[in-house]
Scaffold this active site. Sequence first.
Site, PDB file in Angstrom:
ATOM      1  N   GLY A 384      40.519 -21.609 -22.150  1.00 15.62           N
ATOM      2  CA  GLY A 384      40.862 -20.711 -22.615  1.00 15.62           C
ATOM      3  C   GLY A 384      40.586 -19.556 -21.922  1.00 15.62           C
ATOM      4  O   GLY A 384      39.562 -19.122 -21.053  1.00 15.62           O
ATOM      5  N   PRO A 385      40.953 -18.094 -22.920  1.00 15.00           N
ATOM      6  CA  PRO A 385      40.472 -17.145 -21.907  1.00 15.00           C
ATOM      7  C   PRO A 385      39.257 -16.780 -21.497  1.00 15.00           C
ATOM      8  O   PRO A 385      38.388 -17.224 -23.026  1.00 15.00           O
ATOM      9  CB  PRO A 385      41.619 -15.659 -22.613  1.00 15.00           C
ATOM     10  N   GLY A 387      35.739 -15.317 -23.320  1.00 11.18           N
ATOM     11  CA  GLY A 387      35.221 -14.639 -24.078  1.00 11.18           C
ATOM     12  C   GLY A 387      35.862 -14.802 -25.399  1.00 11.18           C
ATOM     13  O   GLY A 387      35.135 -14.712 -26.346  1.00 11.18           O
ATOM     14  N   GLY A 389      33.856 -18.049 -26.350  1.00  6.33           N
ATOM     15  CA  GLY A 389      33.253 -19.012 -26.637  1.00  6.33           C
ATOM     16  C   GLY A 389      33.062 -20.127 -26.242  1.00  6.33           C
ATOM     17  O   GLY A 389      32.432 -20.973 -26.420  1.00  6.33           O
ATOM     18  N   LYS A 390      33.872 -20.777 -25.210  1.00  8.46           N
ATOM     19  CA  LYS A 390      33.820 -21.837 -24.684  1.00  8.46           C
ATOM     20  C   LYS A 390      32.149 -22.171 -24.139  1.00  8.46           C
ATOM     21  O   LYS A 390      31.619 -23.560 -24.636  1.00  8.46           O
ATOM     22  CB  LYS A 390      34.142 -22.168 -23.608  1.00  8.46           C
ATOM     23  N   SER A 707      59.877 -18.092 -18.922  1.00  9.54           N
ATOM     24  CA  SER A 707      59.693 -17.160 -20.290  1.00  9.54           C
ATOM     25  C   SER A 707      60.900 -15.861 -20.376  1.00  9.54           C
ATOM     26  O   SER A 707      60.839 -16.088 -21.685  1.00  9.54           O
ATOM     27  CB  SER A 707      58.546 -17.633 -20.882  1.00  9.54           C
ATOM     28  N   LYS A 750      51.265 -15.754 -27.417  1.00  5.54           N
ATOM     29  CA  LYS A 750      52.566 -14.229 -27.176  1.00  5.54           C
ATOM     30  C   LYS A 750      52.646 -14.526 -28.941  1.00  5.54           C
ATOM     31  O   LYS A 750      52.624 -12.761 -29.166  1.00  5.54           O
ATOM     32  CB  LYS A 750      53.564 -15.537 -26.938  1.00  5.54           C
TER      33      LYS A 750
END
Length: 812
Positions: A384-385, A387, A389-390, A707, A750
Site C-alpha cells: 500500500g501507499p 503512511g 500503517g504497514k 485506464s 480512484k
Amino acid sequence: MENEFRDQQSAPETPNSQEGAKPGGQAAGAVTALPSDALTLIPVRNLVLFPGLVAPISVGRDSSVRAAQEAARANRQVGIVLQRNPEVDDPQGADLHAMGTVSNILRYVTAPDGTHHVICQGVQRFRIVEMLEGYPFMVARVQRFQDPEVMTSEIEARLIQLKMRSQEILQLLPQAPAELAASIQNMTSAPLLADFLAGMMEIKPEEKQEVLDTVDVIARADKVLTHMAHQIEVLRISRDIDQQTKARFEDRQREVMLREQLKTIQQQLGETEGNSAELAELAERITQARMPEEAEKQARKELKRLESIPEASAEYSMIRTYLDWLIELPWSVSTEDRIDIAEARRILDQDHFGLDKIKRRILEYLAVRKLNPGGKSPVLCFAGPPGVGKTSLGQSIAKATGRKFVRLSLGGVHDEAEIRGHRRTYIGALPGNVIQAIHKAGSNNCVMMLDEVDKLGASVQGDPAAALLEVLDPEQHDTFRDNYLGVPFDLSKVLFIATANVLDSIPGPLRDRMEVISLPGYTEEEKAQIARRYLVPRQLEANGLRPEQCEITDAAIHEVINGYTREAGVRNLEREIGSAFRHAAMSIAEGTAQQVRIDVGDLHSVLGARRFESEIAMRTGLPGVATGLAWTPVGGDILFIEASKTPGSGKLILTGQLGEVMRESVQAALTLLKARAVSLNVDPALFERNDIHVHVPAGAIPKDGPSAGVAMFIALTSLMTDTPVPADRAMTGEISLRGLVLPVGGIKEKVLAALRAGINTVLLPARNRKDVDDIPEESRKQLQFVFLDTVEDAIKAVAPADAAPQVVEAAG
C-alpha cells in the site's frame, strides 16, 4: 566420441541447386574446378595459422562447412585467413585480411553435437588478389609466396638470435619439454623458425597477423625477436614474483614451526591452563546451546581445530568468532505463543482504526496458529501507499502474539551477501541480515518485518531478491543455509511480514511466495478518526503539552486533511498537527497563553495559506475537457484530459509526458471516434482539416497506463461535437477498438480521489462493479456510480441533463 569425415565416395553432397548456378552453367550440386590461381577461403575469427604449423579449426558457418567438405572431398588446399572484426558473422571480402595461409586439410571431424572441425597444416603464404563470385563458398584469386632458401650472413645472424632467445624463454618456463628445445636447435631455416616461434607465442591475433603479413625474411625475424624480448621480460618479472611469494611462504612456515615449539615448551612448563579452561568453557557452551546434530558436529570440529592453533594466530580469532555466533544463536529458544483471539482483536483495534480486512486476515492467521502450532507460517506482504500503517501492523502482530519483533530494512540493498552472509574465508565476514536479526531477537519464532521489499536492487554483487526466495519459501526455509554459518538454520517458526509500496517492481517468483494483502488509502473520515485517536495524543506528548493546555477542533482537523495534506496515508497529517502544536507550545512557553484552542480560523496564521484547493475549481464547462481518474503509488488522483483542434492537416499532437501505453490509448480513442463520426453527427472532414492536440496537465510528471481510455474518448467526442462535459463527473476504464469498456485496477483509490475532489458521479467499467464493495460505506453513500459496457454508455452518462443517464447508486 567423434566421426571422421568419410572418403570422397561417402562424403556429404555439396549444396543443391537452390544455391544458384555456377560458372560454366553448372548447377550448385556440382562445383566446377577452380581456376589454377584460385583458392577456397575459410575465414576464422581469432586464429592465425603459420606455414609449417598444424592447428585445429572449428567450422561453424554454412559456407565454411561447404568449403571444408569440398576441399576434403577433392583433396584440395584451402586458404585460412583472419577476419578483421571477429564480431562479424557473415564476412565478405572487405572483412578479411589480405594475407593468409595456404593449408592442407589433414583431417575432417564431425563431433557428436553436430559441430564441424578440421585439422589444417600451413603450407605457404598467399595474398588475396580478387574475390570470385558464383560459388557456394568464398573463393579468391591469390598470389602465393615461397620463402627463399638462401642463407646470407644477416639471415644467419637472426637465426642464431632466434635460437638464443627461444632457449632463454624455455629456461624461464617452469615445465618446458626438452624435446621442444632440441627441435628448435635443430632447425636450419630462419623463415621456418620465425613462423614456428610466432605461432607458439601467446600474443594477440593482430600481432601474429603482422608477422604473417611480412614476406621479407629479415623484417619478419626482427618482429618475432621484438615479441620474444617482451615475452622474456614478462617471464622474468613473473619468476621474481614467484620467488618472493615462496620466500614469504617459507617465512610463515618457519613462524608456525616456532610457535609449535613454543607451545610444546609452555606445555612442559605447565603454562597452558588458561587456554585449556577457555576451550573447556566453549565445549560446555556448545552442549548448552542444544544445536541440531549437523550444527553441533560442525562446532565440535571447529573447536578441535581451535585447540591446535596458537592464540596469536589470525585464524584463532576467526574460528573463535565463528563459534561464538554458532553458540549464541537461538537454535532451541522459542517465545511461548500467548494467542488469545479476543485480546489480539482488542490490540489491533486499539492500535489501528479501520483496515477491517487486514485485521480479519491477521486474526485468521492467529486462529490457525493456535489450533495447529506446528504448521508452516505463511508470508504476509502488506502492500500500500506510504503512511497507511504497514510497519506498525507488524508491531501489533508481535504484541498480540507475545513474540519478539525485529525489523529488517531492505530499501537500497543490492548485495546478495547482505541476505545470505559472507563466506568465512573473507576478512571481517559476518552472517547475513536474516541471521543477525534472529540473533538480535534471541528467539527462533520472532516476528520479522522485511520492510520495503520492493526497493531491492540487483548489482554485480548478485540479486538479493533471488536470495530471499529460499528465506520466504515455506517449503524450503526450514533448511536455510547462511554462507557464514555453513549449516542449515530452521526459519519455519519465524513469522515473516513484508511491506511494499508497489508490487510491480517485485520479481514474480518472489511475489508468488507471499500472500499479498493490500492496504488502500484512508477516507477523510478515517483520517479524522485516526488523527483524533492516535495522532493528536502522540503529538501532544511529543511537544510536551497536556490535553488541558492545547486543543484542536474536529473542524480544524478536517481542514488540515483537505487543505494542507494530499496523501493516501496520515504521515503528513501528523506533521501538520505537530506544527500546529509546536506553535501552541511556543505561546505557552512564553507565557502569553495558558490554554490554546486551534480552530479553522487559526490555521492560516499557524500553518500558512491552504496548499490544496478542490480540483473542481479547475474544471470548466468548455468542450474538449474531461476528468479522468488515475492510480499512483501514494493513492488515487484525478487527471484532466484536454483536447483542442486547430486548422491543419489531420495530425495528432500529444503532450504532457505521456507513456507509450497512454499514447496508444489516445490513438485508439481517435480511431473509435472516427468510426462513430456519422452516428455522433460529426463531419468526417473535420478530422482531415484540423490538427487535434491532446494534453494532460502536470506536464512535468510522467504518466502511463490504459485506464484513461474512456476519458480520452469523451474529451475528443466533447471537442468534435462541441458539447461540454459536466464538471461533476469523472471516469476511468480502458477502451477497445470495438467500443467496449474494459476493467482496470485501483478502483478504491480512484473513487476516493474523486470524492476528495468534489466529484458527484463516477463512471466505472461494468466489470469493475464487484470492486465497489471495497469502498467504505460512508464514501459510497456520497457518490453515484454509472457502470459502462460500451463507450455509448459513457456518451449518455455525460450528455446534457435533458438526456438523463442511467445512474446506478451503490448500495450502502
